[in-house]
Design a protein around this motif. Structure first.
Motif, PDB file in Angstrom:
ATOM      1  N   SER A 152       0.830  -1.200   0.000  1.00  0.00           N
ATOM      2  CA  SER A 152       0.000   0.000   0.000  1.00  0.00           C
ATOM      3  C   SER A 152       0.862   1.246   0.000  1.00  0.00           C
ATOM      4  O   SER A 152       2.040   1.222   0.370  1.00  0.00           O
ATOM      5  CB  SER A 152      -0.940   0.007   1.206  1.00  0.00           C
ATOM      6  OG  SER A 152      -0.201   0.049   2.414  1.00  0.00           O
ATOM      7  N   SER A 153       0.240   2.357  -0.415  1.00  0.00           N
ATOM      8  CA  SER A 153       0.954   3.633  -0.472  1.00  0.00           C
ATOM      9  C   SER A 153      -0.044   4.778  -0.405  1.00  0.00           C
ATOM     10  O   SER A 153      -1.202   4.634  -0.821  1.00  0.00           O
ATOM     11  CB  SER A 153       1.770   3.739  -1.762  1.00  0.00           C
ATOM     12  OG  SER A 153       2.434   4.999  -1.847  1.00  0.00           O
ATOM     13  N   ASP A 154       0.421   5.902   0.134  1.00  0.00           N
ATOM     14  CA  ASP A 154      -0.366   7.138   0.117  1.00  0.00           C
ATOM     15  C   ASP A 154      -0.064   7.974  -1.122  1.00  0.00           C
ATOM     16  O   ASP A 154      -0.678   9.019  -1.320  1.00  0.00           O
ATOM     17  CB  ASP A 154      -0.058   7.979   1.360  1.00  0.00           C
ATOM     18  CG  ASP A 154      -0.597   7.347   2.629  1.00  0.00           C
ATOM     19  OD1 ASP A 154      -1.724   6.819   2.594  1.00  0.00           O
ATOM     20  OD2 ASP A 154       0.107   7.374   3.651  1.00  0.00           O
ATOM     21  N   ASP A 155       0.885   7.523  -1.931  1.00  0.00           N
ATOM     22  CA  ASP A 155       1.315   8.272  -3.111  1.00  0.00           C
ATOM     23  C   ASP A 155       0.501   7.823  -4.325  1.00  0.00           C
ATOM     24  O   ASP A 155       0.589   6.668  -4.750  1.00  0.00           O
ATOM     25  CB  ASP A 155       2.812   8.042  -3.350  1.00  0.00           C
ATOM     26  CG  ASP A 155       3.373   8.935  -4.433  1.00  0.00           C
ATOM     27  OD1 ASP A 155       3.060   8.687  -5.618  1.00  0.00           O
ATOM     28  OD2 ASP A 155       4.133   9.861  -4.115  1.00  0.00           O
ATOM     29  N   ASP A 156      -0.288   8.727  -4.885  1.00  0.00           N
ATOM     30  CA  ASP A 156      -1.174   8.371  -6.001  1.00  0.00           C
ATOM     31  C   ASP A 156      -0.391   7.868  -7.209  1.00  0.00           C
ATOM     32  O   ASP A 156      -0.843   6.946  -7.910  1.00  0.00           O
ATOM     33  CB  ASP A 156      -2.029   9.574  -6.410  1.00  0.00           C
ATOM     34  CG  ASP A 156      -3.034   9.960  -5.332  1.00  0.00           C
ATOM     35  OD1 ASP A 156      -3.361   9.092  -4.488  1.00  0.00           O
ATOM     36  OD2 ASP A 156      -3.481  11.130  -5.319  1.00  0.00           O
ATOM     37  N   GLU A 157       0.782   8.444  -7.465  1.00  0.00           N
ATOM     38  CA  GLU A 157       1.568   8.007  -8.626  1.00  0.00           C
ATOM     39  C   GLU A 157       2.070   6.590  -8.447  1.00  0.00           C
ATOM     40  O   GLU A 157       2.078   5.797  -9.390  1.00  0.00           O
ATOM     41  CB  GLU A 157       2.742   8.965  -8.848  1.00  0.00           C
ATOM     42  CG  GLU A 157       2.319  10.355  -9.317  1.00  0.00           C
ATOM     43  CD  GLU A 157       3.524  11.221  -9.651  1.00  0.00           C
ATOM     44  OE1 GLU A 157       4.663  10.683  -9.675  1.00  0.00           O
ATOM     45  OE2 GLU A 157       3.335  12.426  -9.888  1.00  0.00           O
ATOM     46  N   VAL A 159       0.654   4.283  -6.553  1.00  0.00           N
ATOM     47  CA  VAL A 159      -0.525   3.411  -6.654  1.00  0.00           C
ATOM     48  C   VAL A 159      -0.795   3.066  -8.103  1.00  0.00           C
ATOM     49  O   VAL A 159      -1.107   1.921  -8.450  1.00  0.00           O
ATOM     50  CB  VAL A 159      -1.753   4.094  -6.011  1.00  0.00           C
ATOM     51  CG1 VAL A 159      -3.025   3.342  -6.345  1.00  0.00           C
ATOM     52  CG2 VAL A 159      -1.578   4.186  -4.504  1.00  0.00           C
ATOM     53  N   GLU A 160      -0.629   4.055  -8.974  1.00  0.00           N
ATOM     54  CA  GLU A 160      -0.891   3.847 -10.401  1.00  0.00           C
ATOM     55  C   GLU A 160       0.236   3.083 -11.078  1.00  0.00           C
ATOM     56  O   GLU A 160       0.004   2.108 -11.805  1.00  0.00           O
ATOM     57  CB  GLU A 160      -1.073   5.206 -11.084  1.00  0.00           C
ATOM     58  CG  GLU A 160      -1.390   5.132 -12.573  1.00  0.00           C
ATOM     59  CD  GLU A 160      -2.766   4.562 -12.845  1.00  0.00           C
ATOM     60  OE1 GLU A 160      -2.957   4.009 -13.946  1.00  0.00           O
ATOM     61  OE2 GLU A 160      -3.639   4.656 -11.961  1.00  0.00           O
ATOM     62  N   GLU A 165      -1.967  -0.895  -3.540  1.00  0.00           N
ATOM     63  CA  GLU A 165      -3.262  -0.425  -3.075  1.00  0.00           C
ATOM     64  C   GLU A 165      -3.123   0.917  -2.374  1.00  0.00           C
ATOM     65  O   GLU A 165      -2.112   1.175  -1.717  1.00  0.00           O
ATOM     66  CB  GLU A 165      -3.863  -1.439  -2.089  1.00  0.00           C
ATOM     67  CG  GLU A 165      -4.050  -2.828  -2.668  1.00  0.00           C
ATOM     68  CD  GLU A 165      -4.471  -3.819  -1.599  1.00  0.00           C
ATOM     69  OE1 GLU A 165      -4.730  -3.385  -0.458  1.00  0.00           O
ATOM     70  OE2 GLU A 165      -4.554  -5.020  -1.902  1.00  0.00           O
ATOM     71  N   PRO A 166      -4.119   1.785  -2.505  1.00  0.00           N
ATOM     72  CA  PRO A 166      -4.097   3.006  -1.698  1.00  0.00           C
ATOM     73  C   PRO A 166      -4.280   2.656  -0.229  1.00  0.00           C
ATOM     74  O   PRO A 166      -4.982   1.714   0.115  1.00  0.00           O
ATOM     75  CB  PRO A 166      -5.285   3.814  -2.240  1.00  0.00           C
ATOM     76  CG  PRO A 166      -6.178   2.804  -2.877  1.00  0.00           C
ATOM     77  CD  PRO A 166      -5.290   1.709  -3.385  1.00  0.00           C
ATOM     78  N   ARG A 168      -5.730   2.478   3.290  1.00  0.00           N
ATOM     79  CA  ARG A 168      -7.090   2.639   3.808  1.00  0.00           C
ATOM     80  C   ARG A 168      -7.165   2.371   5.313  1.00  0.00           C
ATOM     81  O   ARG A 168      -8.217   2.507   5.907  1.00  0.00           O
ATOM     82  CB  ARG A 168      -8.049   1.681   3.079  1.00  0.00           C
ATOM     83  CG  ARG A 168      -8.246   2.005   1.606  1.00  0.00           C
ATOM     84  CD  ARG A 168      -9.175   3.198   1.441  1.00  0.00           C
ATOM     85  NE  ARG A 168      -9.458   3.461   0.036  1.00  0.00           N
ATOM     86  CZ  ARG A 168      -8.833   4.379  -0.692  1.00  0.00           C
ATOM     87  NH1 ARG A 168      -7.865   5.096  -0.146  1.00  0.00           N
ATOM     88  NH2 ARG A 168      -9.163   4.575  -1.953  1.00  0.00           N
TER      89      ARG A 168
END
Length: 293
Positions: A152-157, A159-160, A165-166, A168
């Motif tokens: 998981s990551s808080d970084d949108d890039e 995640v993409e 996974e974002p 949660r």
């Protein structure tokens, strides 16, 4: 603006700067079921021939009645005292486009924010482009199946681009979560990898959990990690748990229920994606450089 950690002296490695370095960190304690995560970093330190860079002052962060110093003897028979601490080491990887900083320590008892900022400063002083934190938790998973690893990551890039996974999770956190927050505030992308360890065999060691984390590190960083005896250790661990379960009818029945639940959940994914990942890993490892002695 990213936060700039305060601090006097830089924590830069000696010699040429590291190439696009990634930080891989794990902490013993609450975040480390079966010691799977800390042993993964210890394994990387050994096979990559890492060299120590710095050691955090344990006086600042540890309650020595909780994590006591250890007494043993060195090779010359001299008594020595080892304090609980956190060490940062570095390795210049052969045949790779990036180098690594390895962080391994014990979850501190106090001053978590200051502790995290010391690690952030070491990462920034060496130009780290990514931080991987490793953890392990007890879960309802069977020891007879591949142990799952969540990413998981808080970084949108990220995640993409990495297919992670974002984040949660909501609830209490350990030092892994605090370090993740600190590096995010410093503007350094990060990913958290967590292995699920069977709760009925959560005592250390957990070589199968360590192996699962290392496989995921390989995938995230697109590198091959020399595994040495770890696969055989994982198989021996699984055989040992089989024997223990065979002596207890309730445990054996429980394991069977977990197996059925796991197999049912993954049945639709007898897909080519997992098979392709395994085949790519095999091809990389086939051309591994010799393990350092």
């Amino acid at each position: 603006m990213p936060e700039t950690p305060a601090g006097p002296a830089p924590f830069a490695v000696p010699g040429p700067p590291l190439r696009n370095p990634v930080v891989v960190a794990a902490f013993e304690g609450w975040n480390d079921a079966g010691e799977a995560a800390s042993q993964a970093v210890a394994h990387l330190h050994e096979v990559w021939g890492a060299e120590d860079l710095l050691e955090l002052d344990p006086e600042e962060y540890h309650d020595f009645q909780v994590n006591r110093p250890m007494v043993d003897y060195d090779e010359d028979g001299r008594r020595r005292l080892t304090w609980p601490t956190t060490k940062v080491s570095y390795a210049r990887l052969p045949d790779a486009s990036r180098d690594v900083l390895l962080v391994r320590g014990i979850e501190p008892s106090m001053r978590w924010r200051t502790y995290s900022q010391e690690l952030v400063r070491a990462a920034r002083d060496n130009g780290a482009s990514l931080v991987l934190t490793l953890g392990a938790l007890l879960a309802d998973v069977p020891h007879t199946r591949p142990l799952p690893v969540t990413s998981s990551s808080d970084d949108d890039e990220l995640v993409e681009s990495m297919g992670v996974e974002p984040s949660r999770y909501e609830g209490p956190t350990g030092i892994v979560g605090v370090v993740q927050d600190a590096v995010a505030r410093a503007g350094i992308p990060s990913v958290s990898l967590w292995a699920a360890v069977p709760h009925y065999v959560g005592q250390p060691p957990s070589p199968k959990g360590t192996l699962a984390l290392l496989h995921r590190v390989e995938e995230v960083l697109d590198i091959s990690v020399p595994l040495g005896d770890l696969p055989e250790d994982a198989r021996a661990w699984e055989r040992g748990v089989d024997e223990l379960a065979g002596e207890d009818a309730e445990i054996a029945e429980y394991v069977q229920q977990l197996e059925e639940a796991k197999d049912t959940a993954e049945l639709p994914e007898a897909s080519g994606e997992a098979i392709a990942r395994e085949f790519e890993r095999y091809l990389r490892r086939r051309d591994d450089p010799p393990r350092r002695g």
